[in-house]
Design a protein around this motif. Sequence first.
Motif, short mmCIF file in Angstrom:
data_model
loop_
_atom_site.label_atom_id
_atom_site.label_comp_id
_atom_site.label_asym_id
_atom_site.label_seq_id
_atom_site.Cartn_x
_atom_site.Cartn_y
_atom_site.Cartn_z
N ALA A 76 0.81 -1.22 0.00
CA ALA A 76 0.00 0.00 0.00
C ALA A 76 0.84 1.27 0.00
O ALA A 76 1.97 1.30 0.50
CB ALA A 76 -0.93 0.01 1.22
N THR A 77 0.25 2.31 -0.55
CA THR A 77 0.79 3.67 -0.45
C THR A 77 -0.09 4.43 0.53
O THR A 77 -1.30 4.50 0.36
CB THR A 77 0.76 4.37 -1.82
OG1 THR A 77 1.58 3.64 -2.73
CG2 THR A 77 1.28 5.79 -1.71
N VAL A 78 0.54 5.01 1.57
CA VAL A 78 -0.19 5.60 2.70
C VAL A 78 0.14 7.09 2.83
O VAL A 78 1.30 7.49 2.72
CB VAL A 78 0.16 4.87 4.01
CG1 VAL A 78 -0.45 5.59 5.22
CG2 VAL A 78 -0.33 3.42 3.96
N LEU A 79 -0.89 7.88 3.10
CA LEU A 79 -0.73 9.29 3.43
C LEU A 79 -1.11 9.50 4.88
O LEU A 79 -2.19 9.08 5.31
CB LEU A 79 -1.62 10.15 2.53
CG LEU A 79 -1.71 11.65 2.88
CD1 LEU A 79 -0.36 12.33 2.67
CD2 LEU A 79 -2.80 12.33 2.05
N ASP A 80 -0.22 10.14 5.66
CA ASP A 80 -0.51 10.50 7.05
C ASP A 80 -0.76 11.99 7.11
O ASP A 80 0.16 12.80 7.01
CB ASP A 80 0.67 10.10 7.94
CG ASP A 80 0.41 10.36 9.43
OD1 ASP A 80 -0.70 10.79 9.77
OD2 ASP A 80 1.33 10.11 10.23
N VAL A 81 -2.03 12.38 7.29
CA VAL A 81 -2.42 13.80 7.28
C VAL A 81 -2.30 14.38 8.68
O VAL A 81 -2.91 13.88 9.62
CB VAL A 81 -3.86 13.97 6.76
CG1 VAL A 81 -4.24 15.45 6.72
CG2 VAL A 81 -4.01 13.36 5.37
N GLY A 82 -1.51 15.45 8.80
CA GLY A 82 -1.25 16.02 10.12
C GLY A 82 -0.39 15.09 10.92
O GLY A 82 -0.72 14.73 12.05
N CYS A 83 0.76 14.72 10.35
CA CYS A 83 1.58 13.64 10.92
C CYS A 83 2.24 14.00 12.23
O CYS A 83 2.69 13.13 12.96
CB CYS A 83 2.65 13.21 9.92
SG CYS A 83 3.87 14.50 9.53
N GLY A 84 2.33 15.31 12.56
CA GLY A 84 3.01 15.69 13.80
C GLY A 84 4.44 15.20 13.79
O GLY A 84 5.17 15.33 12.80
N ALA A 85 4.86 14.60 14.89
CA ALA A 85 6.24 14.10 15.00
C ALA A 85 6.43 12.73 14.34
O ALA A 85 7.52 12.17 14.39
CB ALA A 85 6.66 14.03 16.47
N GLY A 86 5.37 12.19 13.73
CA GLY A 86 5.53 11.04 12.85
C GLY A 86 5.28 9.67 13.42
O GLY A 86 5.56 8.67 12.76
N HIS A 87 4.71 9.57 14.60
CA HIS A 87 4.58 8.24 15.22
C HIS A 87 3.69 7.30 14.41
O HIS A 87 4.02 6.12 14.25
CB HIS A 87 4.07 8.39 16.65
CG HIS A 87 4.97 9.21 17.51
ND1 HIS A 87 6.25 8.81 17.82
CD2 HIS A 87 4.80 10.41 18.12
CE1 HIS A 87 6.82 9.74 18.57
NE2 HIS A 87 5.97 10.71 18.76
N ALA A 88 2.56 7.79 13.91
CA ALA A 88 1.71 6.94 13.07
C ALA A 88 2.39 6.65 11.73
O ALA A 88 2.27 5.55 11.19
CB ALA A 88 0.36 7.61 12.84
N SER A 89 3.14 7.62 11.22
CA SER A 89 3.89 7.41 9.97
C SER A 89 4.92 6.31 10.12
O SER A 89 5.11 5.49 9.21
CB SER A 89 4.59 8.71 9.55
OG SER A 89 3.68 9.72 9.20
N PHE A 90 5.59 6.27 11.27
CA PHE A 90 6.61 5.24 11.50
C PHE A 90 5.98 3.85 11.57
O PHE A 90 6.54 2.88 11.05
CB PHE A 90 7.40 5.54 12.78
CG PHE A 90 8.08 6.89 12.78
CD1 PHE A 90 8.57 7.44 11.60
CD2 PHE A 90 8.23 7.61 13.95
CE1 PHE A 90 9.19 8.68 11.60
CE2 PHE A 90 8.85 8.85 13.96
CZ PHE A 90 9.33 9.40 12.78
N VAL A 91 4.82 3.77 12.23
CA VAL A 91 4.10 2.49 12.27
C VAL A 91 3.75 2.06 10.85
O VAL A 91 3.96 0.90 10.47
CB VAL A 91 2.82 2.60 13.13
CG1 VAL A 91 1.92 1.38 12.92
CG2 VAL A 91 3.18 2.73 14.61
N ALA A 92 3.23 2.99 10.06
CA ALA A 92 2.87 2.67 8.69
C ALA A 92 4.09 2.25 7.87
O ALA A 92 4.05 1.27 7.12
CB ALA A 92 2.19 3.87 8.04
N ALA A 93 5.20 2.97 8.04
CA ALA A 93 6.41 2.67 7.26
C ALA A 93 6.96 1.29 7.57
O ALA A 93 7.64 0.69 6.74
CB ALA A 93 7.46 3.74 7.52
N SER A 94 6.68 0.79 8.76
CA SER A 94 7.15 -0.55 9.13
C SER A 94 6.30 -1.65 8.53
O SER A 94 6.65 -2.83 8.62
CB SER A 94 7.16 -0.70 10.65
OG SER A 94 5.84 -0.82 11.17
#
Length: 255
Positions: free
Chosen positions: A46-64
């Motif tokens: 999947a390709t994921v967009l994290d809107v309002g990512c802040g410091a990136g914690h949800a983005s890091f989960v997604a990237a893993s």
Amino acid sequence: MTTHSHHDNINKQFDSQASAYLTSQVHASGRDLEHLKDRLTPFTEATVLDVGCGAGHASFVAASRVKEVIAYDLSEKMLETVNQAARERGFGNLQTRQGFAESLPFEDERFDIVISRYSAHHWQDVGLALREIKRVLRPGGKAIMMDVMSPGNAVLDIWLQTIEALRDTSHVRNYSSGEWAAMFSEAGLLTASVVTDRLELDYTSWIARMRTPEALAKAIRQYQVSASQSVQQYYELREEGSFTTDTIMIEVYKP
């Protein structure tokens, strides 16, 4: 007198707090991140967009878990923090992009999944942002929204919104489950699942993270002390100011 937009206010509030949000235990951990990890595990391509990512914690989960992540935020300093942390953690599949939720600079049907965590309560127009999220999702794609939730009850709601606004002048609103359902419906997104939970907030770190001015912090404490018994019981108010609030995690999809 200088006039600042709501987006200017968000930048002012968060540019200086980026490192505090990266190390914040409330943001770096939580049952919602575990749920998010479970939701994303089947979608390795999947390709994921994290809107309002802040410091990136949800983005890091997604990237893993997925093939590609774009961490998107209005704050330049937050994005610098995300970039540095992503490099340190070896997430070569994560990119950053700057902008606001109501105008996503991406082509139609660009993403398989859109996520957002503890951000929507800052958005000036959630309805418009949700329509943008729908636009950039492919047909059948899903969005996962996570945020602090209003209980819906008028007395409990106004208490929550007041302490949030005193702490953080960029706060707009925490929405109830009913309000979320209505906004998703109006945006043409269909609800797949709803998970609610409770979140404990330590008063000292909650105030320090936002660098709330002393006068406003004192106003919060006075407002807490003067709260009715029903409010104090619902939010499990502690003597030193810590309290517990509701959270919501909603998964929707684009038909």
